[in-house]
Design a protein around this motif. Sequence first.
Motif, PDB file in Angstrom:
ATOM      1  N   PHE A  50       1.959   1.351  14.172  1.00 54.46           N
ATOM      2  CA  PHE A  50       1.189   0.642  13.149  1.00 54.46           C
ATOM      3  C   PHE A  50       1.568   1.155  11.758  1.00 54.46           C
ATOM      4  O   PHE A  50       1.767   0.373  10.829  1.00 54.46           O
ATOM      5  CB  PHE A  50      -0.307   0.820  13.398  1.00 54.46           C
ATOM      6  N   GLN A  51       1.670   2.477  11.642  1.00 53.80           N
ATOM      7  CA  GLN A  51       2.063   3.077  10.358  1.00 53.80           C
ATOM      8  C   GLN A  51       3.472   2.637   9.952  1.00 53.80           C
ATOM      9  O   GLN A  51       3.740   2.468   8.766  1.00 53.80           O
ATOM     10  CB  GLN A  51       2.055   4.603  10.442  1.00 53.80           C
ATOM     11  N   ARG A  52       4.357   2.497  10.892  1.00 56.85           N
ATOM     12  CA  ARG A  52       5.748   2.148  10.599  1.00 56.85           C
ATOM     13  C   ARG A  52       5.871   0.709  10.101  1.00 56.85           C
ATOM     14  O   ARG A  52       6.692   0.429   9.222  1.00 56.85           O
ATOM     15  CB  ARG A  52       6.607   2.341  11.844  1.00 56.85           C
ATOM     16  N   TYR A  53       5.075  -0.226  10.660  1.00 57.64           N
ATOM     17  CA  TYR A  53       5.279  -1.637  10.345  1.00 57.64           C
ATOM     18  C   TYR A  53       4.119  -2.291   9.592  1.00 57.64           C
ATOM     19  O   TYR A  53       4.342  -2.997   8.615  1.00 57.64           O
ATOM     20  CB  TYR A  53       5.597  -2.430  11.618  1.00 57.64           C
ATOM     21  N   GLN A  54       2.905  -2.099  10.026  1.00 53.56           N
ATOM     22  CA  GLN A  54       1.780  -2.791   9.383  1.00 53.56           C
ATOM     23  C   GLN A  54       1.406  -2.181   8.042  1.00 53.56           C
ATOM     24  O   GLN A  54       1.104  -2.907   7.099  1.00 53.56           O
ATOM     25  CB  GLN A  54       0.550  -2.808  10.292  1.00 53.56           C
ATOM     26  N   PRO A  56       3.269  -0.568   5.727  1.00 52.48           N
ATOM     27  CA  PRO A  56       4.142  -1.010   4.629  1.00 52.48           C
ATOM     28  C   PRO A  56       3.929  -2.487   4.258  1.00 52.48           C
ATOM     29  O   PRO A  56       4.022  -2.852   3.088  1.00 52.48           O
ATOM     30  CB  PRO A  56       5.552  -0.790   5.173  1.00 52.48           C
ATOM     31  N   GLU A  57       3.636  -3.317   5.257  1.00 51.43           N
ATOM     32  CA  GLU A  57       3.369  -4.724   4.954  1.00 51.43           C
ATOM     33  C   GLU A  57       2.092  -4.853   4.123  1.00 51.43           C
ATOM     34  O   GLU A  57       2.057  -5.566   3.117  1.00 51.43           O
ATOM     35  CB  GLU A  57       3.248  -5.538   6.244  1.00 51.43           C
ATOM     36  N   ALA A  60       2.817  -3.698   0.619  1.00 56.24           N
ATOM     37  CA  ALA A  60       3.573  -4.703  -0.136  1.00 56.24           C
ATOM     38  C   ALA A  60       2.651  -5.832  -0.593  1.00 56.24           C
ATOM     39  O   ALA A  60       2.752  -6.302  -1.738  1.00 56.24           O
ATOM     40  CB  ALA A  60       4.717  -5.254   0.714  1.00 56.24           C
ATOM     41  N   LEU A  61       1.746  -6.263   0.263  1.00 51.25           N
ATOM     42  CA  LEU A  61       0.810  -7.321  -0.109  1.00 51.25           C
ATOM     43  C   LEU A  61      -0.179  -6.843  -1.169  1.00 51.25           C
ATOM     44  O   LEU A  61      -0.632  -7.627  -2.001  1.00 51.25           O
ATOM     45  CB  LEU A  61       0.075  -7.826   1.132  1.00 51.25           C
ATOM     46  N   LYS A  62      -0.461  -5.564  -1.152  1.00 51.82           N
ATOM     47  CA  LYS A  62      -1.324  -4.996  -2.193  1.00 51.82           C
ATOM     48  C   LYS A  62      -0.591  -5.003  -3.542  1.00 51.82           C
ATOM     49  O   LYS A  62      -1.173  -5.322  -4.574  1.00 51.82           O
ATOM     50  CB  LYS A  62      -1.733  -3.580  -1.792  1.00 51.82           C
ATOM     51  N   LEU A 113      11.278  -5.929   4.015  1.00 46.30           N
ATOM     52  CA  LEU A 113      10.769  -4.583   4.304  1.00 46.30           C
ATOM     53  C   LEU A 113      11.534  -3.909   5.441  1.00 46.30           C
ATOM     54  O   LEU A 113      11.737  -2.692   5.425  1.00 46.30           O
ATOM     55  CB  LEU A 113       9.282  -4.643   4.669  1.00 46.30           C
ATOM     56  N   PHE A 114      11.912  -4.695   6.450  1.00 45.60           N
ATOM     57  CA  PHE A 114      12.522  -4.158   7.667  1.00 45.60           C
ATOM     58  C   PHE A 114      13.771  -4.965   8.003  1.00 45.60           C
ATOM     59  O   PHE A 114      13.718  -5.887   8.820  1.00 45.60           O
ATOM     60  CB  PHE A 114      11.536  -4.214   8.832  1.00 45.60           C
TER      61      PHE A 114
END
Length: 146
Positions: A50-54, A56-57, A60-62, A113-114
């Motif tokens: 979750f930390q690796r993918y969600q 950062p997403e 980015a949305l923030k 992002l990825f």
Amino acid sequence: MKKFSLMLLTTVAFLAAPGSAQSLSPTKTYTEEWVYRVKLGHQDEWWQIFQRYQVPELDALKKTGDVVSYSIYRANLHTDEAARWDYRIIVIFKDFATVGALIPREEQLLKTLFPDVAARKAGEMRRWDLTLNHWDLPIVEVEPHG
């Protein structure tokens, strides 16, 4: 990724609920709670993915202003299995319309992002394999004196 598509389905169901349309003012923020119950013994692995993918997403949305803020909670004690949850994420979106507008932009954001799409998809697949239950709840703060 299915995250925002799932949110849209949740949102549509929420709109059908009696009295819900009044709380979705286009000028007010829109809040969702994401709840996850993970296979016992796999909470740390799930969290790392979750930390690796969600995260950062969400970050980015923030940065773009689509997400105003988010908070992540982890269960600290235990309960019976039927009521158990492991992680709750409260996401405050700029407004209700933002959620639907994110769906067509999400895949491009994730590719930015990825760049290793296969690794991201494999990681997210593993996270969903470890997830026993998941639900998204549109929530509205209630004024206690209003």
